[in-house]
Design a protein around this motif. Structure first.
Motif, PDB file in Angstrom:
ATOM      1  N   ILE A  26       0.956  -1.269  -0.116  1.00  0.00           N
ATOM      2  CA  ILE A  26       0.010  -0.007   0.070  1.00  0.00           C
ATOM      3  C   ILE A  26       0.771   0.917  -0.025  1.00  0.00           C
ATOM      4  CG2 ILE A  26      -1.666   1.314   1.396  1.00  0.00           C
ATOM      5  CD1 ILE A  26      -2.862  -1.372   2.106  1.00  0.00           C
ATOM      6  N   ILE A  27       1.980   1.351   0.688  1.00  0.00           N
ATOM      7  CA  ILE A  27       2.755   2.334   0.969  1.00  0.00           C
ATOM      8  C   ILE A  27       3.355   2.571  -0.547  1.00  0.00           C
ATOM      9  CG2 ILE A  27       4.810   3.164   1.978  1.00  0.00           C
ATOM     10  CD1 ILE A  27       4.037   1.954   4.331  1.00  0.00           C
ATOM     11  N   ARG A  28       3.910   1.500  -0.943  1.00  0.00           N
ATOM     12  CA  ARG A  28       4.539   1.810  -2.513  1.00  0.00           C
ATOM     13  C   ARG A  28       3.528   2.238  -3.663  1.00  0.00           C
ATOM     14  NH1 ARG A  28       9.420  -1.248  -3.426  1.00  0.00           N
ATOM     15  NH2 ARG A  28       9.101  -3.138  -2.499  1.00  0.00           N
ATOM     16  N   ASN A  29       2.416   1.576  -3.426  1.00  0.00           N
ATOM     17  CA  ASN A  29       1.555   2.052  -4.546  1.00  0.00           C
ATOM     18  C   ASN A  29       0.468   3.354  -4.433  1.00  0.00           C
ATOM     19  OD1 ASN A  29       2.155  -0.419  -5.735  1.00  0.00           O
ATOM     20  ND2 ASN A  29       0.423  -1.492  -4.829  1.00  0.00           N
ATOM     21  N   TYR A  30       0.541   3.952  -3.212  1.00  0.00           N
ATOM     22  CA  TYR A  30      -0.436   4.884  -2.980  1.00  0.00           C
ATOM     23  C   TYR A  30       0.251   6.117  -2.432  1.00  0.00           C
ATOM     24  CZ  TYR A  30      -4.193   1.861  -4.173  1.00  0.00           C
ATOM     25  OH  TYR A  30      -4.897   0.841  -4.575  1.00  0.00           O
ATOM     26  N   ARG A  31       1.435   6.272  -1.923  1.00  0.00           N
ATOM     27  CA  ARG A  31       2.193   7.381  -1.368  1.00  0.00           C
ATOM     28  C   ARG A  31       2.114   8.496  -2.806  1.00  0.00           C
ATOM     29  NH1 ARG A  31       8.658   7.251  -0.328  1.00  0.00           N
ATOM     30  NH2 ARG A  31       8.131   9.527   0.039  1.00  0.00           N
ATOM     31  N   GLY A  32       2.396   7.958  -4.003  1.00  0.00           N
ATOM     32  CA  GLY A  32       2.682   8.966  -5.059  1.00  0.00           C
ATOM     33  C   GLY A  32       4.072   9.460  -4.633  1.00  0.00           C
ATOM     34  N   ASN A  33       4.092  10.787  -5.098  1.00  0.00           N
ATOM     35  CA  ASN A  33       5.551  11.241  -5.005  1.00  0.00           C
ATOM     36  C   ASN A  33       5.276  12.341  -3.684  1.00  0.00           C
ATOM     37  OD1 ASN A  33       6.705  10.599  -7.294  1.00  0.00           O
ATOM     38  ND2 ASN A  33       5.531  12.188  -8.530  1.00  0.00           N
ATOM     39  N   ASP A  34       4.464  12.045  -2.682  1.00  0.00           N
ATOM     40  CA  ASP A  34       4.388  12.726  -1.694  1.00  0.00           C
ATOM     41  C   ASP A  34       5.030  12.407  -0.558  1.00  0.00           C
ATOM     42  OD1 ASP A  34       2.426  14.633  -2.734  1.00  0.00           O
ATOM     43  OD2 ASP A  34       0.835  13.077  -2.296  1.00  0.00           O
ATOM     44  N   TYR A  35       5.500  13.375   0.643  1.00  0.00           N
ATOM     45  CA  TYR A  35       6.299  12.953   1.562  1.00  0.00           C
ATOM     46  C   TYR A  35       5.142  12.315   2.568  1.00  0.00           C
ATOM     47  CZ  TYR A  35       9.126  16.528   0.234  1.00  0.00           C
ATOM     48  OH  TYR A  35      10.217  17.302  -0.486  1.00  0.00           O
ATOM     49  N   LEU A  36       5.491  11.354   3.323  1.00  0.00           N
ATOM     50  CA  LEU A  36       4.824  10.505   4.189  1.00  0.00           C
ATOM     51  C   LEU A  36       5.236  10.022   5.353  1.00  0.00           C
ATOM     52  CD1 LEU A  36       1.992   8.769   3.734  1.00  0.00           C
ATOM     53  CD2 LEU A  36       3.746   6.822   3.002  1.00  0.00           C
TER      54      LEU A  36
END
Ligand code: ASP
Ligand code: MG
Length: 426
Positions: A26-36
């Motif tokens: 999920i982290i790989r696929n849904y963070r986009g280019n954003d800071y998380l």
């Protein structure tokens, strides 16, 4: 421009190795280019297990079996996640040794709630150490941050009150420098835990990790918060009680605050307010079907008005009247409220009529029995148990009639949006 986003993963989403791998996906696929920032709870039922350990340690009972079980549970997850588990195993062993030492050295004068927080906070430390190391091992770079250095509370153990000024300062100071252009690292931290100004661990109250996610979002002016859950989003009823529960695609903050206030358990009630103040959207999504849209909670008013049902079971209705059959007066009410506060009995609903005052409360025998004994000194008491409190938001008459089939109605309260019913099953 990258934005800051917050993902929160609860206990069920990290309950075994397979679940942790899913979190990584999920982290790989849904963070986009954003800071998380990733906020994580203790694994599975770890918090409950730690509560048992505290009870045993506090009573000076042998807790070694339970401690071994909890350690083995974490070992098993590590064993399945890591090819080389030596380093992480050493870290986990240190946490368990810390737990063992605290529990073995409880002194007579030490307060239960204090010991509780020193031990129970370790569940989140264990889960974040494991998840953070795992993410690193598969190439997702993380910065592990101990939330106790960031979330400052008072020393109300088990229900730490957040000092917002200091917390906002600490979070900004420690997290913002990580989020610089070119740095892909995500921050991994614990939900639910903080530290008092005396330097002791505190917890924010059970299920408090959602609240932690909101604290980070507020402090960092995040663009949104996503709570990943084992349900499709916010439903209009608990599927436990309602076969055809329906997903609510969008809710206003106000709706969400009311739903959780009346007892919907999908989000911790304290989560919404800080987000509302900064207009930060809250998403509730399924970690099983992450591509599905889930629910978004924001400033907008919902397009469709769908009735929502909140059931509270195991309710008691206590009817209180003066012994001399006089009217219920202000002096009586203040005495009644003082006793409710004394026994920490939370009122779910109350109703006042000329001759009696009724409260609907959770039936917790340990609290109710002494409360009733105290009340009986000055009042005539009637006590009914095994009731349900049903709240319907956006009700209509047809839905209410359907609900009341085969039930006896004891109390009804309504305003234009919401109806509340105390009922007994026939
Ligand atoms: N682990 C804590 C609990 O189970 C906090 C949380 O899950 O939000 O209550
Ligand atoms: Mg939990």
């Amino acid at each position: 421009m990258s934005q800051i986003r917050i993902f929160k993963f609860g206990g069920a989403s990290v309950k075994n190795a397979e679940a942790v791998k899913n979190v990584a996906e999920i982290i790989r696929n849904y963070r986009g280019n954003d800071y998380l920032v990733v906020v994580i709870s203790a694994m599975g039922k770890t918090t409950n297990a730690l509560e048992v350990l505290v009870q045993k340690g506090y009573k000076k009972e042998d807790f070694s079996k339970e401690l071994d079980e909890l350690r083995n549970y974490h070992y098993q997850i590590i064993h399945e996640l890591f090819q080389n588990s030596l380093d992480i195993r050493k870290e986990i062993d240190e946490v368990f040794e810390e737990i063992r030492i605290i529990l073995s050295t409880v002194a007579q004068h030490e307060e239960y709630n204090f010991i509780y927080d020193q031990v129970v906070c370790q569940g989140e430390i264990l889960s974040t150490k494991i998840v953070s190391s795992y993410l690193n091992s598969i190439g997702i770079k993380t910065e592990y941050k101990d939330a106790r250095g960031l979330v400052r509370t008072d020393n109300t153990y088990r229900e730490g009150k957040v000092n917002w000024n200091i917390t906002e300062y600490l979070i900004k100071q420690n997290i913002e420098p990580i989020f610089t252009e070119g740095n892909q690292a995500i921050v991994v931290t614990q939900g639910f835990i903080g530290k008092s100004s005396e330097g002791h661990s505190t917890t924010l109250g059970r299920e408090g990790s959602d609240y932690t996610a909101a604290i980070f979002a507020y402090s960092l002016n995040a663009s949104d918060v996503t709570i990943w859950k084992d349900v499709p989003g916010v439903l209009n009823a608990d599927p436990k009680y309602f076969a055809d529960a329906q997903l609510l695609p969008q809710l206003s903050y106000y709706d969400a605050i009311e739903l959780t206030y009346y007892g919907a358990t999908v989000i911790h009630p304290k989560t919404m307010k800080p987000l509302q103040n900064k207009h930060i959207a809250l998403r509730v999504k399924s970690f099983i079907h992450p591509a599905n849209p889930g629910t978004v909670i924001n400033d907008k008013e919902p397009l469709a008005v769908i009735p929502s049902f909140i059931f509270k079971v195991n309710q008691s209705l206590i009817s209180i009247s003066p012994k001399d059959f006089s009217f219920i007066m202000e002096e009586n009410l203040s005495e009644i409220f003082a006793l409710l506060a004394k026994y920490r009995v939370k009122v779910n609903l109350m109703q006042h009529s000329a001759l009696s005052f009724q409260v609907c409360v959770d039936f917790d025998e340990q609290k109710i029995t002494p409360l009733l004994m105290d009340l009986e000194r000055n009042f005539v008491i009637e006590h009914k148990t095994n009731l349900e409190l049903i709240t319907v938001r956006n009700y209509n008459q047809a839905t209410v009639e359907r609900l009341l089939k085969e039930k006896e109605l004891l109390v009804e309260q309504k305003n234009s949006h919401t109806i509340r019913l105390v009922v007994e099953n026939k």
